[in-house]
Design a protein around this motif. Structure first.
Motif, PDB file in Angstrom:
ATOM      1  N   SER A  22       0.816  -1.216   0.000  1.00 54.74           N
ATOM      2  CA  SER A  22       0.000   0.000   0.000  1.00 54.74           C
ATOM      3  C   SER A  22       0.851   1.268   0.000  1.00 54.74           C
ATOM      4  N   ILE A  23       2.003   1.224   0.703  1.00 52.87           N
ATOM      5  CA  ILE A  23       2.874   2.402   0.726  1.00 52.87           C
ATOM      6  C   ILE A  23       3.432   2.660  -0.670  1.00 52.87           C
ATOM      7  N   ALA A  24       3.854   1.580  -1.338  1.00 57.76           N
ATOM      8  CA  ALA A  24       4.347   1.706  -2.707  1.00 57.76           C
ATOM      9  C   ALA A  24       3.262   2.271  -3.622  1.00 57.76           C
ATOM     10  N   PHE A  25       2.030   1.857  -3.403  1.00 56.66           N
ATOM     11  CA  PHE A  25       0.921   2.350  -4.227  1.00 56.66           C
ATOM     12  C   PHE A  25       0.726   3.855  -4.054  1.00 56.66           C
ATOM     13  N   ARG A  26       0.801   4.351  -2.804  1.00 60.10           N
ATOM     14  CA  ARG A  26       0.622   5.784  -2.561  1.00 60.10           C
ATOM     15  C   ARG A  26       1.689   6.602  -3.290  1.00 60.10           C
ATOM     16  N   LYS A  27       2.930   6.157  -3.218  1.00 59.06           N
ATOM     17  CA  LYS A  27       4.002   6.887  -3.902  1.00 59.06           C
ATOM     18  C   LYS A  27       3.858   6.779  -5.424  1.00 59.06           C
ATOM     19  N   ALA A  28       3.464   5.597  -5.880  1.00 55.39           N
ATOM     20  CA  ALA A  28       3.280   5.400  -7.321  1.00 55.39           C
ATOM     21  C   ALA A  28       2.165   6.303  -7.860  1.00 55.39           C
ATOM     22  N   SER A  29       1.137   6.534  -7.056  1.00 53.77           N
ATOM     23  CA  SER A  29       0.025   7.388  -7.493  1.00 53.77           C
ATOM     24  C   SER A  29       0.509   8.802  -7.778  1.00 53.77           C
ATOM     25  N   LEU A  30       1.396   9.312  -6.919  1.00 56.17           N
ATOM     26  CA  LEU A  30       1.939  10.654  -7.134  1.00 56.17           C
ATOM     27  C   LEU A  30       2.792  10.708  -8.401  1.00 56.17           C
ATOM     28  N   LEU A  31       3.623   9.695  -8.592  1.00 54.75           N
ATOM     29  CA  LEU A  31       4.464   9.654  -9.786  1.00 54.75           C
ATOM     30  C   LEU A  31       3.613   9.540 -11.049  1.00 54.75           C
ATOM     31  N   ALA A  32       2.554   8.768 -10.970  1.00 52.05           N
ATOM     32  CA  ALA A  32       1.675   8.598 -12.129  1.00 52.05           C
ATOM     33  C   ALA A  32       0.994   9.917 -12.492  1.00 52.05           C
ATOM     34  N   LYS A  33       0.598  10.712 -11.480  1.00 53.86           N
ATOM     35  CA  LYS A  33      -0.025  12.010 -11.751  1.00 53.86           C
ATOM     36  C   LYS A  33       0.949  12.943 -12.462  1.00 53.86           C
ATOM     37  N   ALA A  34       2.254  12.748 -12.196  1.00 53.74           N
ATOM     38  CA  ALA A  34       3.270  13.568 -12.850  1.00 53.74           C
ATOM     39  C   ALA A  34       3.633  13.038 -14.235  1.00 53.74           C
ATOM     40  N   GLY A  35       2.976  11.946 -14.669  1.00 56.09           N
ATOM     41  CA  GLY A  35       3.192  11.423 -16.014  1.00 56.09           C
ATOM     42  C   GLY A  35       4.344  10.452 -16.145  1.00 56.09           C
ATOM     43  N   ALA A  36       4.851   9.920 -15.018  1.00 56.98           N
ATOM     44  CA  ALA A  36       5.996   9.008 -15.068  1.00 56.98           C
ATOM     45  C   ALA A  36       5.590   7.632 -15.606  1.00 56.98           C
ATOM     46  N   ILE A  37       6.578   6.939 -16.162  1.00 54.85           N
ATOM     47  CA  ILE A  37       6.415   5.527 -16.538  1.00 54.85           C
ATOM     48  C   ILE A  37       6.925   4.705 -15.360  1.00 54.85           C
ATOM     49  N   ALA A  42       8.965  -6.424  -6.943  1.00 53.31           N
ATOM     50  CA  ALA A  42       8.612  -6.965  -5.631  1.00 53.31           C
ATOM     51  C   ALA A  42       8.119  -8.398  -5.833  1.00 53.31           C
ATOM     52  N   PRO A  43       8.307  -9.270  -4.825  1.00 55.46           N
ATOM     53  CA  PRO A  43       7.808 -10.646  -4.955  1.00 55.46           C
ATOM     54  C   PRO A  43       6.297 -10.693  -5.118  1.00 55.46           C
ATOM     55  N   GLU A  44       5.593  -9.765  -4.424  1.00 57.46           N
ATOM     56  CA  GLU A  44       4.130  -9.696  -4.545  1.00 57.46           C
ATOM     57  C   GLU A  44       3.756  -8.233  -4.793  1.00 57.46           C
ATOM     58  N   ILE A  45       2.780  -8.017  -5.675  1.00 54.02           N
ATOM     59  CA  ILE A  45       2.406  -6.655  -6.041  1.00 54.02           C
ATOM     60  C   ILE A  45       0.904  -6.477  -5.892  1.00 54.02           C
ATOM     61  N   ASP A  46       0.519  -5.435  -5.141  1.00 51.01           N
ATOM     62  CA  ASP A  46      -0.888  -5.102  -4.895  1.00 51.01           C
ATOM     63  C   ASP A  46      -1.626  -4.915  -6.224  1.00 51.01           C
ATOM     64  N   GLU A  47      -2.871  -5.349  -6.258  1.00 46.75           N
ATOM     65  CA  GLU A  47      -3.647  -5.303  -7.500  1.00 46.75           C
ATOM     66  C   GLU A  47      -3.840  -3.871  -7.986  1.00 46.75           C
ATOM     67  N   ASN A  48      -4.107  -2.922  -7.054  1.00 47.55           N
ATOM     68  CA  ASN A  48      -4.279  -1.518  -7.454  1.00 47.55           C
ATOM     69  C   ASN A  48      -2.982  -0.948  -8.027  1.00 47.55           C
ATOM     70  N   LEU A  49      -1.875  -1.326  -7.425  1.00 49.24           N
ATOM     71  CA  LEU A  49      -0.584  -0.865  -7.914  1.00 49.24           C
ATOM     72  C   LEU A  49      -0.307  -1.446  -9.307  1.00 49.24           C
ATOM     73  N   LYS A  50      -0.691  -2.684  -9.473  1.00 48.49           N
ATOM     74  CA  LYS A  50      -0.506  -3.352 -10.762  1.00 48.49           C
ATOM     75  C   LYS A  50      -1.244  -2.596 -11.873  1.00 48.49           C
ATOM     76  N   MET A  51      -2.492  -2.201 -11.607  1.00 44.69           N
ATOM     77  CA  MET A  51      -3.264  -1.480 -12.618  1.00 44.69           C
ATOM     78  C   MET A  51      -2.658  -0.112 -12.906  1.00 44.69           C
ATOM     79  N   LEU A  52      -2.122   0.536 -11.867  1.00 42.76           N
ATOM     80  CA  LEU A  52      -1.497   1.845 -12.038  1.00 42.76           C
ATOM     81  C   LEU A  52      -0.266   1.747 -12.942  1.00 42.76           C
ATOM     82  N   VAL A  53       0.533   0.707 -12.737  1.00 40.24           N
ATOM     83  CA  VAL A  53       1.738   0.498 -13.557  1.00 40.24           C
ATOM     84  C   VAL A  53       1.352   0.215 -15.005  1.00 40.24           C
TER      85      VAL A  53
END
Length: 457
Positions: A22-37, A42-53
């Motif tokens: 979940s922490i990775a997802f929160r940071k990824a959300s900010l990067l995604a808003k800035a247009g990052a790829i 990670a051995p396991e990846i949250d489903e919401n984070l997966k969709m964001l990537v």
């Protein structure tokens, strides 16, 4: 300043997140808003984070962190696992490769920190505490969210569309800044907020067509006794828009820091018998810069009209036909006495107060001694430290009782404030004993007795 704040462009740039929760997802959300790829490992990846990537056209790697994966051209890396040793390892490897790296909530393993953000795109405001108090940063963000209209983003966008035209019309960068400041202070801003863009466009065209080189002006601003929170709102506004700031030694560094960062700051001294620039020179500086079209802030400690020579400076401006404004400040007598817990008047002790200058002329104070010998009166002496012993002796010689209470307030309202209490007979000796230094205010009167009960600083 322990950190250097920057705004980093990440649109279509590769960014790596180590961690899949979940922490990775929160940071990824900010990067995604800035247009990052986004790339996530990670051995396991949250489903919401997966969709964001996937939405960022990024990459998912289901395995533990491997430094070989850093061979890709990442702009920054965020370590967001729940394993401190892994986060530390990510930091060490990134440092070796000169990659910007952040380990979430782990200050020693960070090369950059992610601030609390207020998003009014394209206007973005960040609040950072160098990682020491993220909760405080978020609370400040919440407070500022209520103060900054959502229309600020539209205003920034609209202004950006006109930036080239304004630059072509007004080549001088200082004049351009004044143009924008005047425009934002007009009804133009509200028209943009309310989506009246046709009206806003007409106002912009009119403002550009009518633009002429601005005339200089002088702001005579009282900075108060030292605490920056005692500044008036008008003082702060004019300090922020001044091109030149001419200040003396009674202006505290925290107050000077509130002036416009890129303004020219000129120190003119004004300590006893040691004026870096004499008064005549200060007057000339005010006139010189104003004639150059500058907005000049004459920043004075306390109030400019109470032993501040503000009247003399204004006389010169009037003679030179220079426009000016005067902004009163909290004078040292009021500010320092309040912070020392000494009311200047009180129904039981003092029904009047007199402000006096303690400067000696040719070694002898020129004061109306008989008028000062009154029991129910408070005397406040500015700049009286050097001649204090002489002043106390004169008061006693003219009939004041030797045990009349006296307080010395050194560097009042600042964190270095020191208060020494005595009486007319012994206060001069206490100056030496306690190594009291200027700037110091002297209060003489029965009200000094109230300090023991009312002191709060």
């Amino acid at each position: 300043m322990d950190i250097f704040p920057i705004s980093l462009k990440l649109k279509q740039q590769l960014c790596l997140i180590v961690g899949g929760g979940s922490i990775a997802f929160r940071k990824a959300s900010l990067l995604a808003k800035a247009g990052a790829i986004l790339h996530v490992i990670a051995p396991e990846i949250d489903e919401n984070l997966k969709m964001l990537v996937q939405a960022s056209h990024g990459e998912l790697v289901y395995k533990p962190f491997d430094e070989a994966y850093l061979n890709k051209p990442y702009k920054l890396v965020i370590a967001a696992t729940d394993q401190p040793d892994v986060n530390h390892h990510v930091f060490v490897v990134c440092e070796q490769k000169n990659l910007l790296v952040n380990s979430v909530d782990d200050i020693p393993n960070c090369r950059f920190m992610v601030p609390a953000l207020i998003d009014r795109s394209p206007l973005v405001i960040s609040i950072a505490s160098n990682g020491t108090s993220p909760v405080l940063s978020r609370q400040l963000r919440t407070q500022l969210e209520t103060l900054i209209p959502h229309g600020m983003g539209k205003l920034a966008q609209f202004s950006g569309e006109w930036r080239k035209a304004v630059k072509e019309k007004i080549s001088n960068p200082d004049e351009r800044r004044i143009f924008w400041e005047d425009l934002y202070a007009s009804p133009f801003k509200e028209q943009v907020f309310n989506d009246n863009l046709i009206v806003a466009k007409q106002m912009m065209e009119d403002a550009l067509a009518k633009w002429t080189t601005p005339k200089g002006e002088v702001y005579l601003v009282g900075a108060g006794p030292g605490d920056p929170e005692l500044l008036t709102l008008k003082a702060l506004r004019l300090m922020q828009q001044s091109d030149v700031v001419i200040y003396d030694r009674l202006v505290s560094p925290p107050i000077l820091d509130l002036c416009r960062r890129d303004a020219d700051k000129i120190y003119v001294g004004k300590s006893r018998s040691n004026h870096a620039v004499p008064q005549e020179g200060i007057n000339q500086l005010l006139i010189q810069y104003a004639l150059e079209g500058k907005r000049v802030c004459r920043l004075k400690g306390g109030d400019p009209f109470i032993f501040g020579r503000g009247g003399e400076e204004i006389q010169e401006l009037v003679t030179a036909n220079i426009p000016f404004q005067v902004v009163p400040g909290i004078t040292a007598a009021s500010g320092c006495s309040a912070y020392a817990g000494i009311p200047l008047t009180h129904r039981d002790y003092a029904q009047s107060v007199r402000f006096l200058t303690g400067h000696l002329k040719e070694g002898s104070p020129e004061l109306p001694w008989p008028e000062l010998i009154y029991e129910n009166q408070t005397l406040v002496l500015y700049m009286g430290l050097v001649g204090l012993e002489t002043i106390c002796n004169r008061l006693i010689e003219h009939g004041q009782r030797p045990d009349m209470p006296v307080a010395l307030i050194s560097k009042g309202t600042t964190p270095e404030q020191k208060v020494i209490v005595g009486n007319l007979e012994n206060i001069a000796k206490k100056v030496v004993q306690h190594e009291v230094q200027a700037p110091t205010l002297t209060i003489i009167g029965e009200v000094v007795k109230l300090r023991e009960q009312l002191q709060w600083q």
